[in-house]
Design a protein around this motif. Sequence first.
Motif: not given
Length: 604
Positions: A377-383, A443-447, A571-576
């Motif tokens: 799942q995609v949760v954001g975008t990295a610059t 994605t979640i797996r990246d984090l 890990r969940t806090r990072i995703s949030e």
Amino acid sequence: MPLNRRKFLKKSAVTGAGVALTGAVVAPAAEAAEGRKPVKPSKPLKRYSLTVMGTTDLHGHIFNWDYFKNAEYSDAKGNAQGLARISTLVEQVRREKGRCNTLLLDAGDTIQGTPLTYYYAKVDPITAKGGPVHPMAQAMNAIGYDAVALGNHEFNYGIETLRKFESQCRFPLLGANALDAKTLKPAFPPYFMKTFQVKGAPPVKVAVLGLTNPGIAIWDKAYVQGKLTFPGLEEQAAKWVPKLRSMGADVVVVSAHSGSSGTSSYGDQLPYIENSAALVAQQVPGIDAILVGHAHTEIAELKVTNTATGKTVVLSEPLAYAERLSLFDFELVFEKGKWAVESVAASVRDSKTVADDPRITKLLKDEHDVVVAYVNQVVGTATDTLTTVEARYTDAPIIDLITRVQEDVVTAAMVGTSYASLPVIAQASPFSRTSEIPAGEVTIRDLSSLYVYDNTLVAKLLTGAQVRAYLEYSAQYFVRTAAGAPVDVEKLTNAENRPDYNYDYVSGLTYDIDIAQAAGSRIRNLAYNGVALDDSQQFVFAVNNYRANGGGAFPHVASAPELWSESTEIRTRISEWVTAKGVLNPKEFASVDWKLTRDGTPVF
């Protein structure tokens, strides 16, 4: 006197086989000529061969799949992982030895370690009403495990999750030293007994004693304090092994979630040794073999002499993540009315030499597919691309992301308390050397690959002096390197074999680590807000629960006052945090807080 075949063979080796053999053949005739009755030859001794197979530290690995890379698992050595491979190896051994002559054990750390196990503990938990059957229970039931020792990571999700997993297993979870805190009686089965039938002879009784790690009392204090207690392995083995022998056990095998080194990562916080498998072998009479776990090392065969009996105890530890299968091959002989172990030999078989068992991959395909979809799942975008490649020896922005998230969560938690005005600092470790958050979609797996452990967050109260001592202890991770000497980054870290996860960054401060100096005198220019640190200054320290409970034996933190804690994984806090931001930009969280120096000159 009857002819003693063993003495005869020994003598023949000394005197010459031809002479001894001739004597043996003509002896009955000579005796008849002298009027004596011929001596009947001794009956051949009854023998039995038994093979005990063992795995350990599976950590949720069923498939040869890397959920963090979204690809088949691979490493430089060509290793393969997963219970699907182990199943193939186990079936090979059962065909070779006869299924009825084998036993299959595990030494613990089963239900934590991959996104697959996390998903069925937290996202679609097995504890929910009508919840799923844990994938590890499904796989291990299908393979036909006989008994499994409790590992420390079995307690990471709380006792309710562990008990539910236990109820789903068709084999016992053993823990002779996991005791009810009030009654001091075993909270889990201490042992497992199995009887093997032998044609023309009494059956062979095999006892398996399960022992777990005393460190659970530290590492999962929040879940077990006041409920369970974990005395030392040697003490409990000394109590149970004689009982098992008195119950008729012909063979005693210990499955121990404890390494063989005799060391502890938690210093003197517990009066029990963390890695005590070899000490158990040495100190407790009556053990034939020990399946070793916890240390994540490969020991094909280690022989330890018991000091009381002089007998050899054979140890074996297969590589973690189902990369190896240990085999203990027992030879037993029936003499003087009972079975005795004549010899034990240990070896390992390699998962990379076989293919997956399609029975196991088919059984768990649906669960696997669900988790693959979840972690992608995609949760954001990295610059920018962020990586841990150099995070051991330079202040890497990707680790700053962890500390920033921890600072923000704890700062919010302190609002409305008497500690709200205190500065918040945070620790984090470079767990992985290969994690990467690529530029673009995150994605979640990246984090998840950045924070591979299921740690939760705790807030502790520390003084400036205690923070300084904490940093000095952390800086022992670096190998002392003289000014002007060549620097090889591969040899710069892990002094005294300290693992990467026991080296901490501390954010919110600035400091130098002078690696030309002796350990204990390396932290220089330690400052807060640009001013030299005041030893009496108080800080709220955002720290993971492993470290907060004493993991790694860092000074002061375990005994420091606890201000707050939670059960949500870091890990969940990072995703949030990333989801809320939408865009992951290092300019928002990265800072150079520390650097390596030699006599004041930067190393890099």
